[in-house]
Write a protein that holds these residues in place. Sequence first.
Motif, short mmCIF file in Angstrom:
data_model
loop_
_atom_site.label_atom_id
_atom_site.label_comp_id
_atom_site.label_asym_id
_atom_site.label_seq_id
_atom_site.Cartn_x
_atom_site.Cartn_y
_atom_site.Cartn_z
N TRP A 180 0.65 -1.23 -0.52
CA TRP A 180 0.27 -0.40 -0.19
C TRP A 180 0.87 1.40 0.34
O TRP A 180 0.28 1.83 -0.62
CB TRP A 180 -0.98 0.14 1.54
N ASP A 181 2.09 1.15 1.05
CA ASP A 181 2.86 2.52 0.49
C ASP A 181 3.68 2.92 -0.59
O ASP A 181 3.43 3.89 -0.81
CB ASP A 181 3.88 2.09 1.73
N ASN A 182 3.80 1.52 -1.26
CA ASN A 182 4.05 1.71 -2.28
C ASN A 182 3.71 2.45 -3.81
O ASN A 182 3.65 3.01 -4.74
CB ASN A 182 5.21 0.65 -3.36
N ARG A 183 2.18 1.80 -3.37
CA ARG A 183 0.63 2.05 -4.14
C ARG A 183 0.33 3.73 -4.58
O ARG A 183 0.57 4.27 -5.24
CB ARG A 183 -0.24 1.12 -4.30
N PHE A 184 0.87 3.20 -3.07
CA PHE A 184 0.70 5.57 -2.96
C PHE A 184 1.40 6.59 -2.95
O PHE A 184 2.10 7.55 -2.97
CB PHE A 184 -0.25 6.09 -1.78
N SER A 185 3.29 5.78 -3.68
CA SER A 185 4.46 6.61 -3.20
C SER A 185 4.33 7.50 -4.31
O SER A 185 5.74 8.29 -4.44
CB SER A 185 5.68 5.52 -3.00
N GLY A 186 3.99 7.70 -5.60
CA GLY A 186 3.87 8.72 -6.85
C GLY A 186 3.88 9.74 -6.59
O GLY A 186 3.05 10.39 -5.32
N PRO A 187 3.80 10.40 -7.15
CA PRO A 187 3.87 12.80 -7.06
C PRO A 187 2.43 13.32 -7.32
O PRO A 187 1.76 13.56 -6.83
CB PRO A 187 4.57 13.21 -8.25
#
Length: 203
Positions: free
Chosen positions: A6-13
């Motif tokens: 989940w953190d990776n999924r939301f990590s984009g700018p």
Amino acid sequence: MAQDFWDNRFSGPDYLFGTEPNAFLASQAFRLPAKGRALAVADGEGRNGVWLARQGLQVHAIDFSGVALEKARRLAASQGVALETEQADLSQWDWPEAVYDVVAAIFIQFANPDLRARIFAGIHQALKPGGLLLLQGYRPEQLNYRTGGPSQVENLYTRDLLEQAFNDWEVLHLASHDSVIQEGRGHDGMSALIDLVARKPVR
């Protein structure tokens, strides 16, 4: 593993599901109380919680991802509203008793049937008598569209499932429809949806 996912999924700018509220949620503005407490379940980067706060509600936004919640706080600040955020694992979260006037549960279909039962029981518990549930999700037909949502059919909603889960509540609106939604790159295109607006009974 799940935390990293989940953190990776939301990590984009960008904001994965955009910064505008879910269209169904926004369409229900006329039902909201003038003031009160709202819970935004699995609110991600905050688009729905921030919108609820803009309607004058005191919003508690919970999500599994700390990365998403940091973006939610930035979004709230940019729109001049306050948002109480809490990082929470809904498989373990201790739902409070009768404290919210509104619960928004928009596309929370990461939940398998066991977790869904726990979440729905938590919603029953957390809403005040007379409180309002606003829920939107995908129906099994969404697997044909592939424009968002989970790939596990058991995570999706049917009319019967929702009617049984809230069978003693006052159903103000329950509709199945296929509609185009544009919510960032996460939800984009024709989608098989189901909407529920229900009020917890006053005993």
